[in-house]
Design an enzyme around this catalytic site. Structure first.
Site, PDB file in Angstrom:
ATOM      1  N   MET A  33      64.175 -29.960  76.428  1.00 31.88           N
ATOM      2  CA  MET A  33      63.308 -29.037  76.387  1.00 31.88           C
ATOM      3  C   MET A  33      62.763 -27.779  77.846  1.00 31.88           C
ATOM      4  O   MET A  33      62.196 -27.203  77.599  1.00 31.88           O
ATOM      5  CB  MET A  33      61.887 -28.355  75.788  1.00 31.88           C
ATOM      6  CG  MET A  33      62.361 -28.932  73.791  1.00 31.88           C
ATOM      7  SD  MET A  33      61.408 -28.838  72.582  1.00 31.88           S
ATOM      8  CE  MET A  33      59.804 -29.136  73.221  1.00 31.88           C
ATOM      9  N   LEU A  36      61.491 -29.229  83.578  1.00 34.28           N
ATOM     10  CA  LEU A  36      62.103 -30.974  83.765  1.00 34.28           C
ATOM     11  C   LEU A  36      60.983 -31.673  85.156  1.00 34.28           C
ATOM     12  O   LEU A  36      61.181 -31.522  85.407  1.00 34.28           O
ATOM     13  CB  LEU A  36      63.582 -31.254  84.243  1.00 34.28           C
ATOM     14  CG  LEU A  36      64.179 -29.998  82.981  1.00 34.28           C
ATOM     15  CD1 LEU A  36      66.105 -30.237  83.997  1.00 34.28           C
ATOM     16  CD2 LEU A  36      64.501 -30.918  82.224  1.00 34.28           C
ATOM     17  N   GLY A  39      61.241 -38.113  84.645  1.00 32.50           N
ATOM     18  CA  GLY A  39      61.248 -38.580  82.983  1.00 32.50           C
ATOM     19  C   GLY A  39      62.864 -37.814  82.561  1.00 32.50           C
ATOM     20  O   GLY A  39      63.545 -39.059  82.213  1.00 32.50           O
ATOM     21  N   HIS A  40      62.860 -36.978  82.598  1.00 29.64           N
ATOM     22  CA  HIS A  40      64.012 -36.533  82.326  1.00 29.64           C
ATOM     23  C   HIS A  40      65.467 -36.578  83.614  1.00 29.64           C
ATOM     24  O   HIS A  40      66.515 -37.332  82.539  1.00 29.64           O
ATOM     25  CB  HIS A  40      64.680 -35.217  81.983  1.00 29.64           C
ATOM     26  CG  HIS A  40      62.925 -34.214  81.556  1.00 29.64           C
ATOM     27  ND1 HIS A  40      61.693 -33.711  81.786  1.00 29.64           N
ATOM     28  CD2 HIS A  40      62.804 -33.918  80.287  1.00 29.64           C
ATOM     29  CE1 HIS A  40      61.152 -33.189  80.698  1.00 29.64           C
ATOM     30  NE2 HIS A  40      62.320 -33.137  79.301  1.00 29.64           N
TER      31      HIS A  40
HETATM   32  O1  PAF Z   1      61.702 -33.995  73.688  1.00 25.65           O
HETATM   33  C1  PAF Z   1      61.842 -33.251  73.384  1.00 25.65           C
HETATM   34  O2  PAF Z   1      62.147 -32.565  74.823  1.00 25.65           O
HETATM   35  C2  PAF Z   1      62.539 -32.698  71.981  1.00 25.65           C
HETATM   36  O3  PAF Z   1      61.932 -32.884  71.266  1.00 25.65           O
HETATM   37  C3  PAF Z   1      63.934 -32.633  71.863  1.00 25.65           C
HETATM   38  C4  PAF Z   1      64.583 -34.313  71.500  1.00 25.65           C
HETATM   39  C5  PAF Z   1      65.048 -31.949  72.601  1.00 25.65           C
HETATM   40  C6  PAF Z   1      64.463 -31.490  70.783  1.00 25.65           C
HETATM   41  O4  PAF Z   1      63.703 -30.200  71.005  1.00 25.65           O
END
Ligand code: PAF
Length: 297
Positions: A33, A36, A39-40
């Protein structure tokens, strides 16, 4: 020059994927979402190790926010996110609009619900949340048709819901959980940590500390799960957090653990000012002497 292609149109993503498939290239998907953090980026690095092409998605999904939750306030930092993904070697960033994803609005859209799992733990206070997650993740998996998709273990219940829907709906993808990335004091990285004031930020690491202490008690032979839960709730409250739940569950399906089970996870959620923090620690109930808490310090 950046090799990152930005795509808003679902049909363009489908066409790119078809072209890569025709060229024999595998593909990994990293749904996000946005906003970032490290972790991302750990998800992206793990994705690059597993596939020739990496697609990241950025969509603040209204379907997974309940009434009065932080959909409007959720941090949106597109330019920074784009630069980070480009630096990490992502091939394509899919960032559709709400109208692209839900042409008739969320209320008129087909939904995916994983029964049982979606109503416990976080689902008990966020009743629509996991249906929103399951619906959008199913759509992204169907569109991108990746060989592998990666999700953070910090959102352990979400990961379990996604594994279940993939199994139940026969979606041909491998779901990989990536270990939680933490700040130096143990706080799990989260976009919502930015809601914490300086004083709350100083208290927040208590969540992981208390989880680790109770995981150590389980690993050391304690088997009274209700007592573990009560002690965790009390310790979080004493540290100045407002605990929502602190529960020991079976690691693979989040059912209540049975005597023969060996792998469990302690999951907790707590409010701290404007933020709602979640975290978890896994451990073995019958470990070999000296075996570590999984994901522990
Ligand atoms: O973990 C997240 O950021 C959200 O729940 C996801 C998996 C992108 C779904 O919108």
């Amino acid at each position: 020059m950046s090799g990152l292609e930005i795509v808003r149109d679902p049909q363009v993503l489908r066409a790119r994927r078809a072209r890569w498939r025709a060229a024999g290239e595998s593909c990994a998907l990293v749904p996000t979402m946005g906003n970032l953090h490290a972790g991302h980026l750990a998800l992206v690095r793990a994705a690059r190790e597993r596939a020739g092409r990496v697609i990241a998605t950025l969509f603040v999904n209204p379907g997974q926010f309940g009434e009065g939750e932080d959909f409007d306030a959720y941090p949106r930092t597109f330019e920074e996110d784009r630069r980070k993904l480009s630096d990490c070697g992502v091939d394509l960033l899919f960032c559709p609009t709400v109208a692209d994803v839900y042409p008739d609005g969320w209320d008129g859209h087909t939904r995916v619900t994983v029964p049982g799992l979606s109503g416990i733990l976080c689902g008990a206070t966020r009743p629509i949340h996991f249906t929103g997650v399951a619906t959008v993740v199913t759509k992204l998996l169907n569109l991108a048709a990746p060989e592998v998709a990666l999700f953070g273990e910090k959102d352990y219940q979400q990961l379990t819901v996604i594994r279940r829907l993939v199994r139940d709906l026969w979606i041909p993808v491998e779901i990989v959980g990536v270990p939680t990335v933490r700040e130096s004091d143990g706080l799990a990285m989260s976009s919502r940590n930015r809601y914490l004031t300086a004083d709350e930020r100083a208290r927040a690491p208590a969540l992981y500390r208390v989880l680790c202490a109770q995981a150590a008690a389980l690993a050391g032979g304690v088997r009274d799960f209700a007592a573990v839960s009560a002690a965790g709730m009390a310790d979080l409250a004493a540290a100045g957090l407002e605990p929502e739940y602190f529960e020991v569950r079976r690691a693979d399906d989040l059912e209540l653990p049975q005597p023969a089970d060996s792998h469990v996870v302690i999951l907790a959620a707590a409010r701290l000012g404007r933020a709602r923090l979640i975290d978890n620690v896994r451990t073995r109930l019958n470990p070999d002497p000296g075996s570590p808490i999984i994901g522990g310090p």
